[in-house]
Design an enzyme around this catalytic site. Structure first.
Site, PDB file in Angstrom:
ATOM      1  NE  ARG A 251      -2.876  -1.271  -0.763  1.00 20.73           N
ATOM      2  CZ  ARG A 251      -2.577  -2.457  -1.319  1.00 20.73           C
ATOM      3  NH1 ARG A 251      -2.482  -3.538  -0.587  1.00 20.73           N
ATOM      4  NH2 ARG A 251      -2.392  -2.554  -2.618  1.00 20.73           N
TER       5      ARG A 251
ATOM      6  CG  HIS B  19     -10.390   4.102   9.524  1.00 21.89           C
ATOM      7  ND1 HIS B  19     -11.269   3.843   8.500  1.00 21.89           N
ATOM      8  CD2 HIS B  19     -11.155   4.252  10.643  1.00 21.89           C
ATOM      9  CE1 HIS B  19     -12.505   3.840   8.976  1.00 21.89           C
ATOM     10  NE2 HIS B  19     -12.461   4.092  10.263  1.00 21.89           N
TER      11      HIS B  19
ATOM     12  CB  CYS C 215       5.927   3.163  24.429  1.00 23.55           C
ATOM     13  SG  CYS C 215       6.878   3.642  22.961  1.00 23.55           S
TER      14      CYS C 215
END
Ligand code: APR
Ligand code: ZN
Length: 235
Positions: A56, A108, A119
């Site tokens: 992507r 998103h 963390c």
């Protein structure tokens, strides 16, 4: 207080050559959500999941923003307080069109970031493949992951969506099938509402919208922008 909420989805980037998820030949026709975008798939299917997001990132590298991104950036810069721009998209086409990172909310997640599984620190990976970047967090030593919200995971930025929905008087929905976010409900909450998709979606009741455009975003955006400006000038 933002009087206008612009909420976009994959359809706005379609004309820039980025596949949507649920249109024919969309990403979810060629990949299984369960394999690469569901809570836990980093534990059960780590290599394929990383590979999917590496692809992507590689895919968006050369993609260019289109007229719809550009006009929304212009509007946001003209009315910084009055307009909020939220997107479900994880691409960087608004940023490439000139949007600063604090002018847009990626509900998103964002492809160009990794997040520490320990963390939560965010790392900018640009368009690189995850393994060529780093495997472990430099602060706490935990594993890194794509900064993408998978199905079944919390979406912390939905809090901003809720806040903006409460504030706005006009909501503008562009390029989303409404399968993940219930945009019909959002329109019902808001005084005025605009919907722009290429075609009707079974997950949206378009009778709840003030105005509906079934057209390419680049064809509809000028009229939508004019509506937004008229709306803001009349307030
Ligand atoms: N102009 C306007 N709308 C378009 C265009 C276009 N050129 N091309 C397609 N569309 C519309 C389609 O009609 C469809 O309604 O864009 C919508 C795309 O829908 P989806 O593929 O379902 O994308 P989206 O709604 O953004 O997906 C929501 O699902 O898997 C997840 O996290 C992912 O953010 C994504 C979420
Ligand atoms: Zn860490």
């Amino acid at each position: 207080m933002s009087k206008v909420l612009i909420l976009t989805g994959a359809g706005i980037s379609a004309e820039s050559g980025i596949s949507t998820f649920r249109d024919s030949d969309g990403l979810w026709e060629n990949h299984r959500i369960e394999d690469v975008c569901t809570a836990g798939c980093l534990d059960t299917n780590e290599e394929a999941t990383k590979k999917f997001y590496d692809a992507r990132r590689e895919d968006i590298k050369d993609k260019k923003p289109n007229y719809a991104h550009q006009l929304i950036v212009e509007l946001k810069q003209k009315y910084p307080q009055e307009i909020a721009v939220l997107t479900q998209n994880v691409d960087d086409l608004f940023e490439k069109a000139g949007m600063k990172s604090d002018e847009i909310v990626h509900l998103h997640g964002f492809l160009k970031e990794l997040r520490c599984r320990g963390c939560d620190e965010i790392f900018d990976i640009a368009y690189k493949a995850q393994d060529s970047f780093a495997n472990l967090c430099e602060s706490c030593g935990s594993q890194l992951r794509p900064n993408i919200v998978f199905f079944g995971e919390a979406a912390p930025k939905y809090q901003i969506l809720t806040q903006k929905l409460n504030e706005c008087e006009l909501i503008v929905i562009i390029g989303t099938s409404g399968n993940v976010l219930d945009v019909t409900y959002f329109a019902q909450l808001t005084d005025k509402s605009i919907l722009n998709n290429l075609e009707k979606s079974s997950a949206i009741d378009d009778s709840c919208f003030t105005k509906v455009y079934y057209a390419k975003a680049t064809d509809a955006i000028a009229e939508i922008a004019e509506y937004i400006e008229d709306f803001l000038e009349e307030l």
